[in-house]
Design an enzyme around this catalytic site. Sequence first.
Site, PDB file in Angstrom:
ATOM      1  N   LYS A 104     -39.270  91.901-121.613  1.00  0.00           N
ATOM      2  CA  LYS A 104     -40.428  92.545-122.020  1.00  0.00           C
ATOM      3  C   LYS A 104     -41.477  91.488-122.603  1.00  0.00           C
ATOM      4  O   LYS A 104     -41.017  90.210-123.347  1.00  0.00           O
ATOM      5  CB  LYS A 104     -40.485  93.490-123.151  1.00  0.00           C
ATOM      6  CG  LYS A 104     -41.430  94.660-123.252  1.00  0.00           C
ATOM      7  CD  LYS A 104     -41.308  95.419-122.190  1.00  0.00           C
ATOM      8  CE  LYS A 104     -42.274  96.671-122.324  1.00  0.00           C
ATOM      9  NZ  LYS A 104     -41.785  97.966-121.536  1.00  0.00           N
ATOM     10  N   SER A 360     -40.552  99.647-109.394  1.00  0.00           N
ATOM     11  CA  SER A 360     -40.816  98.170-109.127  1.00  0.00           C
ATOM     12  C   SER A 360     -39.614  97.288-108.456  1.00  0.00           C
ATOM     13  O   SER A 360     -39.985  96.439-107.982  1.00  0.00           O
ATOM     14  CB  SER A 360     -40.518  97.378-110.813  1.00  0.00           C
ATOM     15  OG  SER A 360     -41.825  97.922-111.233  1.00  0.00           O
TER      16      SER A 360
END
Length: 469
Positions: A104, A360
């Site tokens: 992240k 994704s």
Amino acid sequence: MSEYSFFGAVEKSFDKAAKFTKWDPGILEQIKQCNAVYRMHFPVKIGDKIEVIKAYRVQHSHHKLPCKGGIRFALSVNLDEVMALAALMTYKCAIVNVPFAGAKGGITIDPKKYTPYDLEKITRRYTSELIKKNFIGPGIDVPAPDYGTGEREMAWIVDTYTSMRPGEIDGLGCVTGKPVTQGGVRGRREATGLGVFFGLREVCNMKDVMDKLGLTTGVEGKRVAVQGLGNVGYHSAKFFQEAGAKIVALAEYEGAIWSKDGLNVDAVVEHRRKTGSILNFPGATNFAKNTDALEMECDILIPAALENVINGENASRVKAKVIGEAANGPLTPEADDILAKKGTLVVPDMYLNAGGVTVSYFEWLKNLSHVRYGRMEKRFTENLNSQILGQIEGLTGKKVNQKEKEFIMHGPEEVDLVRSGLEETMIAATREVMDAWKANPEIPDMRTAAYVVAINKVGTSYAELGIFP
Ligand code: GLU
């Protein structure tokens, strides 16, 4: 307030679940830790001043490659939050069988305070910092949108990356969530919301689960409240509405609105665009705080904004029978305990909002294969279907009506394949987590069951890889 940091809360949930697995403590410790943490400061000229921007990228695990996870732009971004979100990505990918490790990123800015030009400078500089440290690349680490970012930022990232790595044939796969014109995939924008819908619909279709909650089976007629009308909240609400549920409450920064007859999601969005506020929507009742939506009378509550919104203070007042965590980490561990005692079913973020990363994955595969989904088979399938239909009509002497004909003849477009891959993924993940929960009556809640599934998969990876001597 929670006594845990966000990462601490993730660790606590992990430990709670680890007891139900048989992994060596060393493996468990390796799974839990963040493998690589990169914190950076860089200067950007904003107007005539130099601003020092603080940013992060955390790679939680490396049992698969590339690492994967969004980039958040918000003033609240800090190391603890990015670490927690990176860890959730590891578990999320494992549960939905997306072969990525978790990561992240985040930049501590309020994006609303900058012009698009300044945001572009910040995003491009952040990308070049990642390139310098080898923290981005189609086989290394692949960012995506998150809170405060979207297709525009992903386009700046891919452009910066491909300019600095000329000739890298798979360069487009360095980031996902791109505009379709820049290597994005159709269906990515609504993917997280649609995944939330598919996951919750599967739960609502489980008769035994609904019976226990005192609810009827199926989505139709269910009263749904959604907190947060961003990309995820909007699409979750929209898909529930289309499936015949009643959206009784919606909330945004400025407050919440409620209507027992149901709100039309697009009409509310249009009202907000015109008036600048969700409040005063014709026929709806206003509530001053957006968190009021969390306590309203409904069957399914979908927190789709930020973390920790349901906590030790307000959890006992939540009336929903099912909470679908569209946001990452909207419940604190205290809230989990209170809701488990009340018998509320919490469908956890860790897999419920995995629609984004699932699509994704499809986008990344498209980038590596350099061909649009459906391009090779669409026409072939249509010709074949037309032939079969012609034969059926010829043999039976009857005609299929035009609407049915179009449906049967239709060959798959990219968006059809993406949505069907997502539907399959979310249904399979929901069943796998539910089965793990049912298999062990000691497991207290669905979140713990989801962690058990994730730990077992990541543990298998680490164990089979062996530990480098
Ligand atoms: N930011 C999204 C998430 O939290 C998507 C991540 C991705 O597509 O890599 O799951």
